[in-house]
Design an enzyme around this catalytic site. Structure first.
Site, PDB file in Angstrom:
ATOM      1  CD  GLN A  19       0.593  -8.880  -2.634  1.00  0.00           C
ATOM      2  OE1 GLN A  19       1.240  -9.420  -3.501  1.00  0.00           O
ATOM      3  NE2 GLN A  19      -0.693  -8.661  -2.792  1.00  0.00           N
ATOM      4  CG  ASP A  38      -1.907  -1.161   1.204  1.00  0.00           C
ATOM      5  OD1 ASP A  38      -2.293  -1.603   0.112  1.00  0.00           O
ATOM      6  OD2 ASP A  38      -2.251  -1.648   2.299  1.00  0.00           O
ATOM      7  N   GLY A  73      -4.533  -4.301  -3.723  1.00  0.00           N
ATOM      8  CA  GLY A  73      -5.531  -3.266  -3.971  1.00  0.00           C
ATOM      9  C   GLY A  73      -4.800  -2.000  -4.350  1.00  0.00           C
ATOM     10  CG  HIS A  74      -2.256  -1.881  -6.919  1.00  0.00           C
ATOM     11  ND1 HIS A  74      -1.466  -2.496  -7.835  1.00  0.00           N
ATOM     12  CD2 HIS A  74      -1.905  -2.416  -5.725  1.00  0.00           C
ATOM     13  CE1 HIS A  74      -0.668  -3.362  -7.235  1.00  0.00           C
ATOM     14  NE2 HIS A  74      -0.928  -3.338  -5.950  1.00  0.00           N
ATOM     15  CE  LYS A  99       2.453  -2.416  -4.324  1.00  0.00           C
ATOM     16  NZ  LYS A  99       2.071  -2.094  -2.939  1.00  0.00           N
TER      17      LYS A  99
HETATM   18  P1  GDP Z   1      -0.711   0.322  -3.573  1.00  0.00           P
HETATM   19  O1  GDP Z   1      -1.323  -0.935  -3.065  1.00  0.00           O
HETATM   20  O2  GDP Z   1       0.750   0.395  -3.294  1.00  0.00           O
HETATM   21  O3  GDP Z   1      -1.024   0.605  -5.012  1.00  0.00           O
HETATM   22  O4  GDP Z   1      -1.362   1.487  -2.699  1.00  0.00           O
HETATM   23  P2  GDP Z   1      -2.924   1.662  -2.340  1.00  0.00           P
HETATM   24  O5  GDP Z   1      -3.624   2.187  -3.536  1.00  0.00           O
HETATM   25  O6  GDP Z   1      -3.469   0.451  -1.685  1.00  0.00           O
HETATM   26  O7  GDP Z   1      -2.820   2.739  -1.176  1.00  0.00           O
HETATM   27  C1  GDP Z   1      -2.245   3.994  -1.375  1.00  0.00           C
HETATM   28  C2  GDP Z   1      -3.329   5.063  -1.145  1.00  0.00           C
HETATM   29  O8  GDP Z   1      -2.699   6.317  -1.055  1.00  0.00           O
HETATM   30  C3  GDP Z   1      -4.319   5.192  -2.280  1.00  0.00           C
HETATM   31  O9  GDP Z   1      -5.567   5.559  -1.735  1.00  0.00           O
HETATM   32  C4  GDP Z   1      -3.754   6.317  -3.145  1.00  0.00           C
HETATM   33  O10 GDP Z   1      -4.744   7.014  -3.864  1.00  0.00           O
HETATM   34  C5  GDP Z   1      -3.158   7.198  -2.076  1.00  0.00           C
HETATM   35  N1  GDP Z   1      -1.962   7.963  -2.465  1.00  0.00           N
HETATM   36  C6  GDP Z   1      -0.937   7.575  -3.268  1.00  0.00           C
HETATM   37  N2  GDP Z   1       0.016   8.539  -3.278  1.00  0.00           N
HETATM   38  C7  GDP Z   1      -0.412   9.523  -2.469  1.00  0.00           C
HETATM   39  C8  GDP Z   1       0.163  10.774  -2.046  1.00  0.00           C
HETATM   40  O11 GDP Z   1       1.271  11.157  -2.416  1.00  0.00           O
HETATM   41  N3  GDP Z   1      -0.602  11.512  -1.172  1.00  0.00           N
HETATM   42  C9  GDP Z   1      -1.829  11.102  -0.726  1.00  0.00           C
HETATM   43  N4  GDP Z   1      -2.483  11.890   0.121  1.00  0.00           N
HETATM   44  N5  GDP Z   1      -2.380   9.949  -1.114  1.00  0.00           N
HETATM   45  C10 GDP Z   1      -1.682   9.171  -1.952  1.00  0.00           C
HETATM   46  P1  IMO Z   2      -0.926  -4.155  -2.209  1.00  0.00           P
HETATM   47  O1  IMO Z   2      -0.518  -4.666  -3.569  1.00  0.00           O
HETATM   48  C1  IMO Z   2      -0.973  -4.630   2.102  1.00  0.00           C
HETATM   49  C2  IMO Z   2      -1.173  -8.707   3.682  1.00  0.00           C
HETATM   50  C3  IMO Z   2      -2.443  -9.093   4.432  1.00  0.00           C
HETATM   51  C4  IMO Z   2      -1.854 -10.037   5.448  1.00  0.00           C
HETATM   52  C5  IMO Z   2      -0.772 -10.763   4.650  1.00  0.00           C
HETATM   53  C6  IMO Z   2      -1.211 -12.123   4.090  1.00  0.00           C
HETATM   54  O2  IMO Z   2      -2.208  -3.417  -2.196  1.00  0.00           O
HETATM   55  O3  IMO Z   2       0.210  -3.412  -1.584  1.00  0.00           O
HETATM   56  P2  IMO Z   2      -2.774 -12.767   2.040  1.00  0.00           P
HETATM   57  O4  IMO Z   2      -4.232 -12.507   1.801  1.00  0.00           O
HETATM   58  O5  IMO Z   2      -1.870 -12.225   0.987  1.00  0.00           O
HETATM   59  O6  IMO Z   2      -2.494 -14.217   2.341  1.00  0.00           O
HETATM   60  O7  IMO Z   2      -2.463 -11.998   3.422  1.00  0.00           O
HETATM   61  O8  IMO Z   2      -0.429  -9.909   3.588  1.00  0.00           O
HETATM   62  N1  IMO Z   2      -1.383  -8.189   2.316  1.00  0.00           N
HETATM   63  C7  IMO Z   2      -1.273  -6.894   1.984  1.00  0.00           C
HETATM   64  N2  IMO Z   2      -1.058  -5.804   2.750  1.00  0.00           N
HETATM   65  N3  IMO Z   2      -1.069  -4.494   0.766  1.00  0.00           N
HETATM   66  C8  IMO Z   2      -1.260  -5.575  -0.024  1.00  0.00           C
HETATM   67  O9  IMO Z   2      -1.222  -5.499  -1.369  1.00  0.00           O
HETATM   68  C9  IMO Z   2      -1.411  -6.848   0.585  1.00  0.00           C
HETATM   69  N4  IMO Z   2      -1.618  -8.097   0.120  1.00  0.00           N
HETATM   70  C10 IMO Z   2      -1.586  -8.914   1.192  1.00  0.00           C
HETATM   71  O10 IMO Z   2      -3.052  -7.985   5.035  1.00  0.00           O
HETATM   72  O11 IMO Z   2      -1.218  -9.324   6.469  1.00  0.00           O
HETATM   73 MG    MG Z   3      -2.857  -1.570  -1.794  1.00  0.00          MG
END
Ligand code: GDP
Ligand code: IMO
Ligand code: MG
Length: 428
Positions: free
Chosen positions: A223, A13, A40-41, A16
């Site tokens: 991840q 999270d 979840g992106h 990416k």
């Molecule tokens: P990922 O799994 O690495 O793709 O990240 P996620 O999408 O799960 O979580 C990142 C969250 O931060 C998302 O809601 C993005 O929209 C948000 N985000 C990404 N970059 C920034 C930033 O520079 N500032 C803020 N405020 N939000 C950001």
């Molecule tokens: P993105 O791509 C954050 C975590 C789960 C749990 C562990 C194992 O959005 O960064 P799983 O369901 O994979 O067997 O769970 O890994 N986890 C993540 N945490 N971002 C993710 O993906 C994750 N994918 C799995 O919360 O701790």
């Molecule tokens: Mg994510």
């Protein structure tokens, strides 16, 4: 641009998806190599927000070939749901190709994920319950069912009947759960097969040819480093390889075909699920970061645990993935905090550790060693050049650069496509 890997350098999270969407403007191919719909992106483009789990974040660019590589585990129901969502919002998905070797996630994997977590009780991992671990278990045990099997009706039926019978024994006899209906699975999966057929390909060949032709290729990590099955905080990890090395296995390319590895971090640290987190903030500062940064899981909606930036883990990511640069997201979230702490080492008794330990018991004995930096005031979300950032924000970024011994190429100041500062191009 060449071939670039983008990985998460913390616990996932890190933002990416946003960075991939941005870099995908110049990419001709975007590739996922591991994980499944546990990822979840979130991508915000032209005022619209998209939550993607399986589809590469390059899908919003119609000119980009998007590949789900052989190392991904695919829940076809989830994939079709995502394709329907995208098409319903006017995004073309014909440019998505899925490797014939991907392993499939079945309903019995999801059931077993839930039941095994329940059986672990207090020691649960906190998985996303998407069936990812059990699907990779089948793959390693050599009983998994692949996309190419789904394309062969008679073989597929035979395999699901055989696997279904064994899984039902596990479900009923070990966990006392409710068995799955293999015939219903067969019926729905054969329907999914008809829908997905046009997307199936040998993506290892597509990718090899694209690289040979000098195309710009982006590998989209899912991840993060500390969730890696080998190098993460085992057993509180996922069942695949989110580090850069996972890209080769998960897409069928060799390591000499990668030109650069970008690690994405947040300006602080978060983690969802259980497991150690040395810099976790269980106070009002942690809550403030969670609220301001909207730190709630994209896949499960769970509140993310929040803490200070940990340079020990970021350095570990630099080392284990051979990172050539870092992207720091969410600098805006840290605004208006008077003093910001950065963990520079761990203290275990009288000993100072500068490298991330293997044993969780040893990690448990560690206390973070912090350095304190001056914060910055006000909203920085509108800033677009590095020089315009407050001096203390620049000092914070340069501190991370120094601690990780890696240049910062980009800084995120908001979730939008345009809310990124290209530091590499700054005059400094
Ligand atoms: P990922 O799994 O690495 O793709 O990240 P996620 O999408 O799960 O979580 C990142 C969250 O931060 C998302 O809601 C993005 O929209 C948000 N985000 C990404 N970059 C920034 C930033 O520079 N500032 C803020 N405020 N939000 C950001
Ligand atoms: P993105 O791509 C954050 C975590 C789960 C749990 C562990 C194992 O959005 O960064 P799983 O369901 O994979 O067997 O769970 O890994 N986890 C993540 N945490 N971002 C993710 O993906 C994750 N994918 C799995 O919360 O701790
Ligand atoms: Mg994510």
């Amino acid at each position: 641009m060449g071939t670039k890997v983008v990985i998460g350098a913390q616990w996932g999270d890190e933002g990416k998806g946003k960075i991939i969407d941005l870099l995908a403007q110049q990419a001709e191919v975007v590739v996922r190599s591991q994980g499944g719909n546990n990822a979840g992106h979130t991508v915000e483009a032209e005022g619209q927000q998209y939550k993607l789990h399986l589809t590469p974040s390059g899908i919003l660019n119609p000119n980009t070939l998007c590949i789900i590589g052989n190392g991904v585990v695919v829940d076809p129901e989830a994939l079709i749901g995502e394709l329907d969502m995208l098409e319903g919002r006017g995004v073309l998905t014909d440019n998505l190709k899925v490797d014939a070797r991907v392993h499939l996630v079945f309903p019995y994997h999801r059931v077993l994920d839930g039941l095994s977590e329940k059986a672990r009780g207090e020691g649960d991992i906190g998985t996303t319950k998407k069936g990812i671990g059990p699907a990779y278990m089948d793959k390693a045990e050599r009983s998994g069912i692949r996309m190419c099997d789904l394309m062969n009706e008679a073989l597929f039926i035979e395999k699901v009947r055989a696997n279904g019978a064994i899984k039902n024994q596990w479900i009923e006899k070990i966990y006392g759960g409710t068995p799955v209906d293999a015939e219903a699975i067969i019926e729905s999966y054969l329907r999914y097969a008809r829908r997905l057929k046009k997307h199936i390909a040998d993506t290892t060949v597509l990718l090899y040819n694209a690289i040979k032709q000098g195309k710009n290729v982006l590998f989209e990590g899912a991840q993060g480093t500390l969730l890696d099955l080998d190098l993460g905080t085992y057993p509180y990890v996922t069942s695949s390889h989110p580090i850069s090395g996972g890209v080769c296995i998960g897409t069928g390319i060799g390591p000499t075909m990668i030109d650069a590895c970008i690690g994405v971090v947040k300006a602080y640290t978060t983690r969802v699920g259980k497991g150690p987190f040395p810099t976790e903030l269980l106070d009002e500062v942690g809550q403030m970061i969670r609220d301001k940064g909207n730190e709630y899981g994209t896949t499960t909606g769970r509140p993310r645990r929040c803490g200070w930036f940990d340079a020990v883990i970021a350095k570990y990511a630099v080392r284990t993935s051979g990172l050539t640069s870092l992207v720091i997201n969410k600098m805006d979230t840290l605004g208006d905090i008077e003093k910001i702490k950065v963990c520079v080492a761990y203290k275990k008794g009288d000993e100072i550790l500068t490298e991330f330990p293997a044993s969780l018991e040893e990690l448990d004995e560690c206390e973070p060693v912090y350095e304190e930096l001056e914060g910055w005031e006000g909203d920085i979300g509108h800033i677009r050049t590095y020089e315009q950032l407050p001096l203390t924000a620049r000092k914070y970024i340069e501190k991370i650069e120094k601690l990780c011994d890696t240049p910062v190429s980009m800084v995120g100041v908001g979730p939008g496509r345009e809310q990124n500062i290209n530091k590499a191009e700054s005059k400094k």
